[in-house]
Design an enzyme around this catalytic site. Sequence first.
Site, PDB file in Angstrom:
ATOM      1  N   GLN A 230       0.738  -1.017  -0.131  1.00  0.00           N
ATOM      2  CA  GLN A 230      -0.413   0.541   0.074  1.00  0.00           C
ATOM      3  C   GLN A 230       0.615   1.330  -0.338  1.00  0.00           C
ATOM      4  O   GLN A 230       0.647   2.246  -0.513  1.00  0.00           O
ATOM      5  CB  GLN A 230      -1.050  -0.015   1.208  1.00  0.00           C
ATOM      6  CG  GLN A 230      -1.840  -1.258   0.744  1.00  0.00           C
ATOM      7  CD  GLN A 230      -2.577  -0.687   2.703  1.00  0.00           C
ATOM      8  OE1 GLN A 230      -3.017  -0.274   2.953  1.00  0.00           O
ATOM      9  NE2 GLN A 230      -3.242  -2.407   3.382  1.00  0.00           N
TER      10      GLN A 230
ATOM     11  N   HIS B 260      -1.045   2.281  -4.529  1.00  0.00           N
ATOM     12  CA  HIS B 260      -1.754   3.367  -4.318  1.00  0.00           C
ATOM     13  C   HIS B 260      -0.472   4.316  -4.933  1.00  0.00           C
ATOM     14  O   HIS B 260      -0.909   4.861  -5.017  1.00  0.00           O
ATOM     15  CB  HIS B 260      -1.574   3.359  -2.788  1.00  0.00           C
ATOM     16  CG  HIS B 260      -3.082   2.486  -1.902  1.00  0.00           C
ATOM     17  ND1 HIS B 260      -2.970   3.164  -0.632  1.00  0.00           N
ATOM     18  CD2 HIS B 260      -4.128   2.502  -2.251  1.00  0.00           C
ATOM     19  CE1 HIS B 260      -3.582   1.973   0.006  1.00  0.00           C
ATOM     20  NE2 HIS B 260      -4.468   1.602  -1.086  1.00  0.00           N
TER      21      HIS B 260
ATOM     22  N   THR C 289       0.813  -3.317   8.386  1.00  0.00           N
ATOM     23  CA  THR C 289      -0.874  -2.697   7.875  1.00  0.00           C
ATOM     24  C   THR C 289      -2.029  -3.209   8.626  1.00  0.00           C
ATOM     25  O   THR C 289      -2.473  -4.064   9.501  1.00  0.00           O
ATOM     26  CB  THR C 289      -1.146  -2.208   6.294  1.00  0.00           C
ATOM     27  OG1 THR C 289      -2.449  -2.456   6.112  1.00  0.00           O
ATOM     28  CG2 THR C 289      -1.004  -4.364   6.276  1.00  0.00           C
TER      29      THR C 289
END
Length: 231
Positions: free
Chosen positions: A88, A106, A172
């Site tokens: 991410q 992302h 995460t």
Amino acid sequence: MGTKKIVVLSGAGMSAESGLKTFRDANGLWEGHDVMEVASPEGFSKNPELVFEFYNQRRRQLLDVKPNEGHKVLVDLEKYFDVSIITQNVDNLHERAGSKNVLHLHGELLKVRSVANEKTVLDWDEDLNLGDTDSNGNQLRPHIVWFGEMVPMLEPAITITTKADILIIIGTSMQVYPAASLVNYVNTETPIYFIDPKPSVSTSDFNNLTIIAENASTGVSKLVSKLIKSL
């Protein structure tokens, strides 16, 4: 390279030890601005200079930091396993450490793209400003998935995750999309390792879940040596 496939999902906690700040204070603000102002299509159309400055600061900072021990030991796994990293993070620390297969959900800080054609993507390691254009004269924007935008790499990430023999989640929370949704695509028998100093999950949340309540560098080092020894 071994035949077993390891899929790594990494988030902000992976890069925190390299000194990458999250650029948000406790209230989710950046220099007094709501993050939506600097990370959404609406914010970009309203005040592109502000958006450019936000990412210019992050880009400068990224060029100033180095991969940490966690990034480096993941590379060791590639000698023994087929490793894919789905991150991410928009930094390039996995690549700089030497990881070969990295998918960015992302986007990437060191790339920009044309506002007119999202397939026109350029490498970019300096400040980006109004007036910086592609070869057709179209303004360039950060190559980042903003709030409210599609995540084009999600489908390839799902395909990779379905093939995992081992899933490793680093830094995460399992509450945050899209990592939370990806974990649903692994086989029910697949061992899952969750590395985070403040784990947001318990072992009852998933089958075959092992929690390593440590930061990325020490947690990943322990897990990598364990996996290599188990061969």
